[in-house]
Scaffold this active site. Structure first.
Site, PDB file in Angstrom:
ATOM      1  CB  CYS A 138      -0.919  -0.011   1.223  1.00 13.01           C
ATOM      2  SG  CYS A 138      -1.999   1.438   1.324  1.00 13.01           S
ATOM      3  CB  CYS A 141      -0.617   2.466   4.011  1.00 11.26           C
ATOM      4  SG  CYS A 141      -2.216   1.842   3.468  1.00 11.26           S
ATOM      5  CG  ASP A 142       3.113   1.158   4.409  1.00  8.83           C
ATOM      6  OD1 ASP A 142       2.648   1.630   5.454  1.00  8.83           O
ATOM      7  OD2 ASP A 142       2.960  -0.029   4.065  1.00  8.83           O
TER       8      ASP A 142
END
Length: 332
Positions: A138, A141-142
């Site tokens: 992701c 997300c990251d």
């Protein structure tokens, strides 16, 4: 024997299921979460979360522990059971949730079994499988954890293109690996990708006709072994992380034949109230069509489904109602 009828059974104890349970339990509804493993789902493998409101930095396991304690404080119960094998409507209007161990009964059901990332199944993927070690699924997300690092992204669909473009905002360089010589992604996204590649001093490079053979490192990712499928040439690409964008698989196989799903197995629903094709059965989180695949939106889905339950309880005929106030495309 008279069966114990729950007000609501929530299938899956991930963020969507726990979000739903918080609201149903606070509404004094008899709430049962059924979970095959332990609550949390995929978020348990995340070692650092910075995009969940209220927490500067928290790991997935700690966040789930807080959520679980909160829902249990309000009276929700979590039942660890064998896998759910079917969800069926009863003649009396209630719903059976059938597992390998038992048949549970509820007035309504919220489905939140989540989805699973497709894996490459190459050496090193599992070893480094979290953002702290260097493998992620992701970018949204990251990406901030890979600021000023060289990263490899793998994939060729819409998500792969979108997420790769997002990575370029943080990484010093992004090397996009695609096994074909053209992309499956929508034309407009590919055009945006090419515009980025052709920028002066671009930090995006594309390697066509290339696959990953292995992810390597000592404690964390340090390189990816890549192979050109046409020439068979192999290279070791130095990098600080590998992002794998080859799709997700919804955990919905047990619903085949009972609910309407798309060809990929994602559950079709009313996007505003999360109603499925079976009256009394709602859906929340990554297993539904149109899900954003984010922690916060999964929890929000659970809340939406929980609140919609009350409308269904007040009037079952509401299930088939159409709300003309919802804006249609182009305002139609």
């Amino acid at each position: 024997m008279t069966r114990d009828i729950q007000d609501v059974i929530i299938v899956g104890g991930g963020p969507a299921g726990l979000g739903a349970a918080l609201y149903t339990a606070r509404d004094k509804l008899k709430t049962l979460i059924v979970e095959k493993y332990i609550p949390g789902g995929q978020i348990l493998t995340t070692d650092r979360i910075e995009n969940y409101p209220g927490f500067d930095n928290i790991d997935g396991a700690s966040l789930v522990m807080k959520m679980q304690k909160q829902v249990e404080t309000f009276g929700a119960r979590i039942k660890q059971t064998s896998a759910v094998t079917a969800v069926e409507k009863r003649e009396d209007g209630n719903i059976d949730v059938i597992t390998g161990d038992d048949t549970l009964v509820a007035r309504a059901v919220i489905l939140s079994p989540g989805s699973s990332y497709r894996h490459l199944d190459v050496p090193g993927e599992e070893e480094f499988r979290n953002a702290g070690a260097g493998v992620s699924y992701c970018g949204t997300c990251d990406a901030p954890f890979f600021r000023d690092k060289v990263v490899v992204s793998i994939g060729g669909g819409n998500t792969a293109v979108e997420e790769t473009l997002h990575l370029t905002k943080y990484a010093s360089k992004v090397i996009m690996v695609h096994r074909r010589d053209e992309f499956r992604a929508a034309k407009i996204l590919v055009e945006e990708l090419m515009d980025k590649v052709n920028e002066p001093n671009s930090n995006l490079e594309i390697k066509y006709d290339t696959v990953a053979l292995a992810i390597e490192g000592d404690g964390r990712v340090q390189s990816a072994k890549l192979q050109n499928v046409k020439t068979q040439a192999v290279e070791d690409q130095a990098c600080g992380g590998v992002f794998i964008f080859v799709g997700t698989v919804p955990n919905t196989h047990f619903l085949e034949g009972s609910l309407e799903m798309n060809e990929s197995g994602f559950i079709k629903c009313d996007a505003a109230r999360l109603r499925t094709s079976m009256p009394g059965v709602f859906v929340a989180g990554d297993c539904r069509v149109g899900a954003d695949m984010q922690l916060v939106t999964a929890v929000a889905d659970g809340v939406t489904a929980a609140m919609a339950l009350n409308e269904y309880y007040r009037d079952p005929a509401w299930w088939n109602s159409v709300n003309e106030e919802y804006l249609q495309p182009s305002g139609v």
